[in-house]
Design an enzyme around this catalytic site. Structure first.
Site, mmCIF file in Angstrom:
data_model
loop_
_atom_site.group_PDB
_atom_site.id
_atom_site.type_symbol
_atom_site.label_atom_id
_atom_site.label_comp_id
_atom_site.label_asym_id
_atom_site.label_seq_id
_atom_site.Cartn_x
_atom_site.Cartn_y
_atom_site.Cartn_z
ATOM 1 C CG HIS A 1 22.027 -22.332 28.978
ATOM 2 N ND1 HIS A 1 22.475 -23.084 29.941
ATOM 3 C CD2 HIS A 1 21.807 -23.021 27.959
ATOM 4 C CE1 HIS A 1 22.456 -24.336 29.414
ATOM 5 N NE2 HIS A 1 22.271 -24.176 28.309
ATOM 6 C CG ASN B 1 16.846 -20.186 42.895
ATOM 7 O OD1 ASN B 1 16.777 -21.172 43.279
ATOM 8 N ND2 ASN B 1 17.053 -19.816 41.659
ATOM 9 C CG HIS C 1 28.471 -15.674 22.088
ATOM 10 N ND1 HIS C 1 27.627 -15.298 20.756
ATOM 11 C CD2 HIS C 1 29.646 -15.610 21.772
ATOM 12 C CE1 HIS C 1 28.266 -15.309 19.772
ATOM 13 N NE2 HIS C 1 29.725 -15.648 20.230
ATOM 14 C CD GLU D 1 20.064 -23.430 32.179
ATOM 15 O OE1 GLU D 1 20.955 -23.947 32.816
ATOM 16 O OE2 GLU D 1 20.257 -21.943 32.126
ATOM 17 C CD GLU E 1 23.376 -24.422 35.423
ATOM 18 O OE1 GLU E 1 24.444 -24.383 34.802
ATOM 19 O OE2 GLU E 1 22.555 -23.593 35.688
HETATM 20 C C1 NOJ Z 1 24.806 -20.956 33.579
HETATM 21 C C2 NOJ Z 1 24.652 -21.868 32.196
HETATM 22 O O1 NOJ Z 1 23.477 -22.445 32.522
HETATM 23 C C3 NOJ Z 1 25.851 -22.693 32.415
HETATM 24 O O2 NOJ Z 1 25.677 -24.002 31.482
HETATM 25 C C4 NOJ Z 1 27.093 -22.136 32.015
HETATM 26 O O3 NOJ Z 1 28.290 -22.794 31.896
HETATM 27 C C5 NOJ Z 1 27.154 -20.943 32.918
HETATM 28 N N1 NOJ Z 1 26.126 -20.205 33.146
HETATM 29 C C6 NOJ Z 1 28.577 -19.778 32.701
HETATM 30 O O4 NOJ Z 1 28.128 -19.209 31.299
HETATM 31 CA CA CA Z 2 21.464 -21.489 33.979
#
Ligand code: NOJ
Ligand code: CA
Length: 703
Positions: free
Chosen positions: A480, A191, A411, A499, A505
């Site tokens: 998130h 990270n 958003h 999140e 992802e």
């Molecule tokens: C990170 C988020 O976790 C993800 O779900 C989102 O698609 C992207 N940011 C863009 O906002």
């Molecule tokens: Ca994320």
């Protein structure tokens, strides 16, 4: 039923050493609190075993004498409480909130300042907080550091994330506490965050296990107007000590009396399943003050999302890169040909959702600004109300409504918080006017104002403002990259998910460890539901975008099991409709599985190895079972004794095929149908990185 019992109250001014003891309602947990040479300390045992050894309490203040020493106990009250309450949505229909409470008033004689430490001892653990009453000698104050200790009984096994003030999206490391220091660098590297605070800094929720089988979870509840908690480990003595997220100038919190800290929580049991069933953190939050909650509804959704995450399509409309949104006429720019959020394509998702009885469609990349969302200054990147020219808000609203589908707003703030706060009411009003009742918000990147961190007091207040403000517009929030949840959804049930961890992802960004989902419920999910976004059937990401060689570290059957093991009232079917269309028999489980529950039984669990959970769908006699297993797989023998006696049920079992494997054969699954009763036993085998899912639907005899 509410029963408050005043058992004991006494004064002890002048006494230097005073101990007070309380037990949990079932007597298994015992808490002791005393002042030792002026310093407040506590310790906790479970079935006579030490959970927390003698540990200090207190805080250091900036430019002021610390609240750590020179104390006497000037007052102490013991009370009990027992009530049962109904969550707006949840894992169970009703929750018992039963504890014995000890409130200790500590007076610092030299400064004439007093604080109260309030302890609530439940059958499943301890919560305590600092309270700062209104008083002459303590008004405004700045926290330099909170110095709460958790002295452990030895070198426990820990499931940990590096202490970081800006991201929880790490892979969890499993190691002995003594190994944390040695493993920290490797844990951080993927990270490359700059804000980890020490070689032994850890995030909460922190899951621990002792050699003699005690499971201990340390976290916090009701994080309001305070910085998020991390823990610094003394790896010689195995003492964890609170470490709060600093602000831009290193301060840890600005408070004015009367006020209080969040609750510090210690959930403990000799059964791992008890940790997952604990409601302690919710119980430590205030009941909701919302009088009308009828607009808050669990949601199952699809979205124009995975195609961007995998890199097949884009959030941005053109390839201009850096642009000032208010100085550009997008209708005069050339589309890049890969923009996902276009009206025709969104309608395909709406059609898919309507055909399969899902509730909603999320669309990301619908609004202008994505060309430059990481932009150098980024303060004016998004306005949250202007669609790209190929996204027809009104037409999409009309079309979705005609099919009974809700649209979910997106958003992305890119961490530019002043910009978002300035525009928030306009953005929420725009949602109301266009039929949106839920928003997914996001905070990717460094926070503006510069130097603030995602988990500091400033941001904690921002996230909570976004939630309470949204409630005024009857909007549900799924944030998130926000701070770790702390059970606030009891008070603000429109906080439908977060999140705040490494979600699906990452399976498109190189992948997550196969044991990841066997750990998350013991760590991140202790504080509240996660928008984990399961349901990826095409586990080879290159089939979606040939340039992306990631793969999902899970079998397809396990992707189904996650809808049960990863509790959330907001669940995404995250894959592309075209992939679901290839596996419609397996997709049936995602259609059927409930998202709100009357009952939950964690049947078996071991952090890092496996979790098998059964849940009873709200207002029905139908049950759903899910399993997730690590790289070794798992054999389960599930007694269906929780079903009603005398009833018959149709069971559908979605399992890994005998030769399934998350790396080599992830899409090999079997579907079996059978009639079951409460005498049935299911013998099910999860493949390496696998899992299973079962739907059990009551057979209602014809009259
Ligand atoms: C990170 C988020 O976790 C993800 O779900 C989102 O698609 C992207 N940011 C863009 O906002
Ligand atoms: Ca994320």
């Amino acid at each position: 039923m509410k029963k408050i019992l005043l058992l004991l109250a006494f004064f002890s001014k002048g006494l230097l050493l005073m101990a007070t003891e309380i037990k949990s309602p079932n007597g298994e947990l015992v808490l002791n609190v005393m002042v030792k040479e002026g310093a407040p300390v506590y310790w906790l045992t479970y079935k006579n075993k030490p959970v927390i050894k003698e540990s200090r309490l207190g805080l250091q203040l900036k430019n002021d004498q610390s609240l750590m020493e020179g104390f006497v106990i000037s007052n102490s009250f013991i009370t009990s409480f027992d009530e049962t309450w109904q969550p707006v949505w949840g894992e169970v229909k009703s929750i018992r909130n039963n504890y014995n409470e000890l409130a200790v008033t500590l007076t610092q004689t030299a400064t004439q300042r007093s604080i109260i430490v309030r302890f609530k001892l439940f059958n499943d653990g301890l919560g305590f907080r600092y309270e700062f009453p209104l008083q002459e000698k303590l008004n405004y104050f700045i926290i330099k550091e909170e110095k709460t200790q958790f002295a452990l009984a030895g070198d426990l096994k820990a499931f940990w994330l590096p202490g970081d003030f800006d991201t929880e999206e790490y892979s969890t490391v499993t190691s002995k506490l003594s190994e944390v220091r040695g493993k920290m660098k490797a844990a951080i590297t993927p990270n490359s965050s700059q804000t980890t605070f020490s070689e032994t800094g850890l995030q909460t929720p922190l899951m621990l296990k002792s050699d003699d089988g005690l499971y201990i979870n340390i976290h916090e509840a009701a994080l309001l107007n305070y910085s998020a908690l991390s823990l610094n480990l003394d790896d010689k003595n195995f003492i964890l000590e609170s470490f709060l997220t600093p602000d831009a100038i290193g301060d840890k919190g600005y408070l004015q009396t009367p006020c209080q800290s969040p609750w510090r929580t210690i959930v403990v049991s000799d059964k791992a399943t008890d940790i997952l069933e604990s409601k302690l953190i919710l119980n430590l939050n205030e009941p909701t003050k919302f009088t009308d909650v009828s607009w808050i509804k669990p949601v199952k959704y699809v979205g124009v999302w995975w195609e961007m995450i995998t890199g097949r399509s884009t959030w941005a409309y053109n390839n201009l890169g850096s642009v000032k949104i208010d100085q550009l006429d997008y209708s005069k720019t050339t589309p890049n040909g890969k923009h996902g959020a276009n009206t025709a394509h969104v309608k395909e998702y709406i059609d898919f959702a309507a055909l399969h009885g899902l509730d909603a469609v999320l669309v990301e990349g619908w609004n202008i600004g994505w060309e430059d969302w990481f932009g150098k200054w980024k303060d004016n990147v998004f306005d949250f109300v202007t669609p790209y020219p190929d996204f027809d808000v009104q037409e999409i609203h009309r079309y979705a409504a005609s099919k009974g589908i809700k649209m979910i707003m997106h958003h992305e703030t890119s961490g530019a918080v002043p910009n978002y706060e300035r525009r928030m009411d306009t953005a929420y009003r725009f949602m109301v006017n266009n039929g949106y009742n839920a928003v997914k918000s996001g905070y990717v990147g460094d926070i503006l104002p510069r130097g603030e961190h995602h988990y500091g007091q400033f941001m904690v207040n921002h996230y909570n403002h976004a939630i309470t403000n949204a409630a005024g517009y009857k909007i549900m929030v799924n944030a998130h990259e926000a701070v770790h949840p702390t059970g606030l959804s009891r008070t603000y049930p429109n906080l439908i998910a977060n999140e705040a961890a490494r979600g699906t992802e990452y399976e498109a960004f190189g992948g997550s460890n196969p044991d990841h989902t066997t750990i998350l419920p013991f760590t991140r999910l202790m504080g509240g539901p996660m928008d984990y976004t399961p349901g990826i059937f095409e586990t080879h990401v290159s089939k979606i975008n040939p340039d992306n060689h990631s793969f999902v570290h899970s079998t397809l059957a396990r992707q189904l099991g996650l809808y049960v093991t990863m509790y959330s009232p907001l669940q995404m079917a995250a894959d592309l409709p075209e992939n679901y269309n290839r596996f419609l028999d397996a997709f049936q489980f995602i259609k059927d599985v409930a998202i709100d529950w009357d009952d939950t039984k964690v049947l078996e669990a071991e952090p890092g190895d496996y979790i098998t959970t059964a849940r009873k769908a709200k207002g029905t006699n139908n049950w759903f079972i899910g399993n997730t297993s690590d790289e070794n797989g798992h054999q389960s023998n599930i007694k269906l004794s929780f079903l009603d006696t005398g009833k018959k049920y149709n069971a559908v079992i979605y399992a890994d095929a005998a030769d399934a494997h998350y790396q080599t054969n992830p899409q090999a699954y079997t579907i079996k149908k059978m009639v079951v009763t409460n005498k049935s036993v299911l013998s099910l085998k999860a493949a390496p990185g696998g899992g299973f899912a079962v739907s059990i639907i009551e057979i209602i005899p014809a009259k």
